[in-house]
Design an enzyme around this catalytic site. Structure first.
Site, PDB file in Angstrom:
ATOM      1  N   SER A 146       0.854  -1.185   0.000  1.00  0.00           N
ATOM      2  CA  SER A 146       0.000   0.000   0.000  1.00  0.00           C
ATOM      3  C   SER A 146       0.888   1.233   0.000  1.00  0.00           C
ATOM      4  O   SER A 146       2.078   1.154   0.328  1.00  0.00           O
ATOM      5  CB  SER A 146      -0.884  -0.008   1.260  1.00  0.00           C
ATOM      6  OG  SER A 146      -1.487   1.252   1.486  1.00  0.00           O
ATOM      7  N   TYR A 159      -2.983  -0.482  10.155  1.00  0.00           N
ATOM      8  CA  TYR A 159      -2.881  -0.813   8.725  1.00  0.00           C
ATOM      9  C   TYR A 159      -1.516  -0.404   8.172  1.00  0.00           C
ATOM     10  O   TYR A 159      -0.855  -1.179   7.480  1.00  0.00           O
ATOM     11  CB  TYR A 159      -4.002  -0.100   7.973  1.00  0.00           C
ATOM     12  CG  TYR A 159      -4.065  -0.390   6.501  1.00  0.00           C
ATOM     13  CD1 TYR A 159      -4.634  -1.565   6.020  1.00  0.00           C
ATOM     14  CD2 TYR A 159      -3.571   0.526   5.568  1.00  0.00           C
ATOM     15  CE1 TYR A 159      -4.704  -1.822   4.661  1.00  0.00           C
ATOM     16  CE2 TYR A 159      -3.643   0.284   4.216  1.00  0.00           C
ATOM     17  CZ  TYR A 159      -4.214  -0.898   3.755  1.00  0.00           C
ATOM     18  OH  TYR A 159      -4.274  -1.147   2.405  1.00  0.00           O
TER      19      TYR A 159
END
Length: 262
Positions: A146, A159
């Protein structure tokens, strides 16, 4: 370079959590390049819905109920999957979750849950699948990283920690397994137009405006934009590419952003 280098005919690709969104887009792209697709999910109903959606695209998939965080279940499932669907040539570690909670309000159990799915899950899956790849002398592992592998952001500490760790796990696996002709790389998506982001992609929404202005390409990514990168990393075209994360973000990480008065 011959187009055949990107041909995945005869290859089998396991895409974890490939029942919707970006995972399904990647699996669809791999299928269009010739790969046989295998997907898993924790919930049978999601697999049934996904099977129908793939079928509407003319894609037949092998589906398995499997929790990527359950090491015993994964260890027993992979041999069965390979017996029924064939040896896994390509593993895409796509399954993941996110919890948007400020650090001071996040409980440790919530933090651990995100790390368990987003970081420990790829570790468990890769270890189980790589054993067969090592014996066969080839394989491709793609970890869904990501932009949060590089950047922080409010409310996504767990995350970002998991995705930053996944970037380093990618490098570590490449360090250990490259000698076995296994290529392990990552894809780092930017902001994509999916069902989950639909409510915030309307004109005038502050976050929509922020993303449009923050992205040099001036738009959200389409799920199909990931397919080419996935095909490249899954094919023989990337046989000397190892331990890198390819960011598919419309240029966000390339720039500090636009001036306020522009």
């Amino acid at each position: 370079m011959s187009v055949k280098r990107f041909d995945l005919t005869g290859k089998r690709a396991l895409v974890t959590g490939g029942t919707h969104g970006l995972g399904m887009a990647i699996a669809t792209g791999l299928a269009e390049a010739g790969a046989t697709i295998i997907v898993n999910d924790r919930f049978p109903e999601k697999l049934e819905t996904a099977r129908k959606e793939y079928g509407e695209k003319g894609i037949t998939v092998h589906t398995y109920v499997l929790d990527v965080t359950d090491e015993d279940a994964v260890t027993h499932a992979i041999p069965r999957i390979e017996k029924e669907a064939g040896p896994i040539d390509i593993l895409v570690n796509n399954a993941g979750i996110i919890k948007r909670v400020p650090i001071l309000e996040m409980k440790a159990d919530e933090f651990r849950e995100v790390l368990d799915v987003d970081l420990t899950g790829p570790f468990i899956m890769s270890k189980a699948v790589a054993a067969g790849m090592i014996k066969r002398g080839h394989g491709k592992i793609i970890n869904m990283c990501s932009m949060m592998s590089e950047l922080g952001r409010d409310t996504v500490s767990a995350y970002a920690s998991a995705k930053g760790g996944l970037k380093m796990l990618t490098r570590s696996m490449a360090t250990e397994w490259a000698k076995h002709n296994i290529q392990i790389n990552g894809i780092g998506p930017g902001y994509f137009a999916t069902a989950q982001t639909a409510p915030i992609r309307v004109d005038g929404h502050p976050f929509n405006d922020f993303i449009i202005n923050r992205t040099p390409a001036g738009r959200w990514g389409n799920p199909e934009d990931l397919a080419g990168t996935a095909i490249f990393l899954a094919s023989s075209a990337s046989d000397f590419v190892n331990g890198v994360v390819v960011y598919v973000d419309g240029g966000i990480l390339a720039t500090i952003g636009k001036p306020m008065n522009e």
